[in-house]
Design an enzyme around this catalytic site. Structure first.
Site, PDB file in Angstrom:
ATOM      1  N   TYR A 164      49.081  42.500  37.472  1.00 20.29           N
ATOM      2  CA  TYR A 164      47.678  42.800  37.831  1.00 20.29           C
ATOM      3  C   TYR A 164      47.621  44.043  38.721  1.00 20.29           C
ATOM      4  O   TYR A 164      46.634  44.795  38.706  1.00 20.29           O
ATOM      5  CB  TYR A 164      47.016  41.584  38.483  1.00 20.29           C
ATOM      6  N   LYS A 171      40.423  44.558  43.554  1.00 26.79           N
ATOM      7  CA  LYS A 171      39.668  43.313  43.786  1.00 26.79           C
ATOM      8  C   LYS A 171      39.732  42.900  45.253  1.00 26.79           C
ATOM      9  O   LYS A 171      38.776  42.317  45.775  1.00 26.79           O
ATOM     10  CB  LYS A 171      40.189  42.182  42.892  1.00 26.79           C
TER      11      LYS A 171
HETATM   12  O1  0WE Z   1      40.122  41.873  35.997  1.00 25.66           O
HETATM   13  C1  0WE Z   1      40.601  41.577  34.907  1.00 25.66           C
HETATM   14  C2  0WE Z   1      40.676  42.633  33.798  1.00 25.66           C
HETATM   15  C3  0WE Z   1      40.782  43.993  34.352  1.00 25.66           C
HETATM   16  C4  0WE Z   1      41.117  45.110  33.422  1.00 25.66           C
HETATM   17  C5  0WE Z   1      41.700  44.969  32.179  1.00 25.66           C
HETATM   18  C6  0WE Z   1      41.974  46.100  31.423  1.00 25.66           C
HETATM   19  C7  0WE Z   1      42.660  46.037  30.089  1.00 25.66           C
HETATM   20  C8  0WE Z   1      42.405  47.241  29.225  1.00 25.66           C
HETATM   21  C9  0WE Z   1      40.846  46.362  33.886  1.00 25.66           C
HETATM   22  N1  0WE Z   1      41.119  47.484  33.172  1.00 25.66           N
HETATM   23  C10 0WE Z   1      41.671  47.356  31.965  1.00 25.66           C
HETATM   24  N2  0WE Z   1      41.948  48.505  31.279  1.00 25.66           N
HETATM   25  C11 0WE Z   1      42.353  48.513  29.990  1.00 25.66           C
HETATM   26  O2  0WE Z   1      42.648  49.589  29.414  1.00 25.66           O
HETATM   27  N3  0WE Z   1      41.095  40.329  34.694  1.00 25.66           N
HETATM   28  C12 0WE Z   1      41.016  39.340  35.761  1.00 25.66           C
HETATM   29  C13 0WE Z   1      41.769  39.922  33.452  1.00 25.66           C
HETATM   30  C14 0WE Z   1      43.224  40.161  33.645  1.00 25.66           C
HETATM   31  O3  0WE Z   1      43.727  41.397  33.573  1.00 25.66           O
HETATM   32  C15 0WE Z   1      45.074  41.307  33.859  1.00 25.66           C
HETATM   33  C16 0WE Z   1      45.410  39.987  34.121  1.00 25.66           C
HETATM   34  C17 0WE Z   1      44.212  39.239  33.996  1.00 25.66           C
HETATM   35  C18 0WE Z   1      44.048  37.781  34.222  1.00 25.66           C
HETATM   36  C19 0WE Z   1      46.043  42.302  33.915  1.00 25.66           C
HETATM   37  C20 0WE Z   1      47.349  41.963  34.218  1.00 25.66           C
HETATM   38  C21 0WE Z   1      47.687  40.656  34.495  1.00 25.66           C
HETATM   39  C22 0WE Z   1      46.716  39.656  34.442  1.00 25.66           C
END
Ligand code: 0WE
Length: 264
Positions: A164, A171
């Site tokens: 993450y 966050k």
């Molecule tokens: O906040 C999120 C997603 C955030 C996110 C995801 C992406 C993927 C594609 C932000 N930017 C991007 N950019 C991209 O190009 N989450 C809480 C979901 C999430 O994302 C992760 C997680 C989880 C759960 C990333 C790594 C590990 C776990």
């Protein structure tokens, strides 16, 4: 006949919802629940040059009869200005702001956190963190009858969740911003809270390697032995936007089937 007085009533409330990309978006779950509670909706979308996003989101939200449907890329100051100018003109006042925006470069969501580039770090914090501050500042003068601002966070703000990485820092900054905004806006009866949602399959999370394994892990460990749905996050958001939560501000509420409380 018993008269049921429901304080989860958003009739007469104007709500701006950001961050709907498709029918898996958490923002879509929130918009549906706010609509069900009677809110008047404004929806923003991230415009692209082919207008594909505009068309897709417009079709999706049509059943919710939004009275405003506006392009808003938070990296573009003019679009933010114009969004809030339109709200002032068409609605006069704003009651509810729902912030469901985040972005980090895909390369920065795996591998060594210490290798995050300066530009990747800035980008993630600009889009995912500063945007809450900026939209709240623009909403403040329009929330003349008080209001509720709700944003979305994730456990990676408070714990080191594998991969993450920079989003965890974004966050953490977002959750601190919730507290500073709550302190500033409280005297105007504007409440600011965050929902820390458990992992859900969305457009953003599906682009992340290993998300399904993370979901299966949560299904084994969480007290409720399952993950949460977009509509469950949505009903919590509706609660936080309603008078039922009139005493709550500056908080991060975990909507994660209980996963966060577990130690092993
Ligand atoms: O906040 C999120 C997603 C955030 C996110 C995801 C992406 C993927 C594609 C932000 N930017 C991007 N950019 C991209 O190009 N989450 C809480 C979901 C999430 O994302 C992760 C997680 C989880 C759960 C990333 C790594 C590990 C776990």
């Amino acid at each position: 006949m018993t008269l049921i007085i429901c304080m989860l009533n958003l009739a007469g409330k104007n709500a701006l919802v950001t961050g709907i990309a498709n029918n898996r978006s958490i923002a879509w779950g929130i918009a549906q629940q706010l609509h069900k509670a009677g809110a008047n909706l404004g929806i923003t979308y991230l415009p692209d040059d082919k207008g594909k996003m505009e068309k897709k989101v417009a079709e999706l939200v049509e059943p919710l009869n939004p009275s405003l449907f506006l392009p808003c890329n938070v990296e573009n100051d003019e679009q933010i200005q114009s969004t809030f100018a339109t709200i002032r003109e068409k609605w006069g006042k704003l009651d509810i702001l729902v912030h469901c925006l985040a972005f980090a470069n895909k390369d920065d969501l795996s591998g060594d956190f210490s290798q995050t580039s300066r530009s990747g770090f800035s980008k993630a914090l600009e889009v995912s963190t500063y945007s809450l501050v900026q939209l709240s500042g623009a909403a403040k003068p329009l929330m003349t009858e008080g209001g509720s601002i709700v944003t979305l966070s994730y456990l990676g703000a408070a714990r080191a969740v594998p991969n993450y990485n920079v989003m965890g820092v974004a966050k953490a900054g977002l959750e601190a911003s919730v507290r500073y905004l709550a302190a500033e806006l409280g005297p105007q009866n504007i409440r600011v809270n965050g929902i820390s949602a458990g992992p859900i399959r969305t457009l953003a999370s599906s682009a992340v390697g290993g998300i399904l394994d993370m979901i299966h892990h949560v299904e084994e460990i969480a007290p409720l032995r399952r993950t949460v749905t977009q509509l469950e996050v949505g009903s919590t958001a509706a609660f936080l936007c309603s008078d039922l939560s009139s005493g709550i501000t500056g908080q991060i509420l975990y909507v994660d089937a209980g996963y966060e409380i577990m130690g092993m």
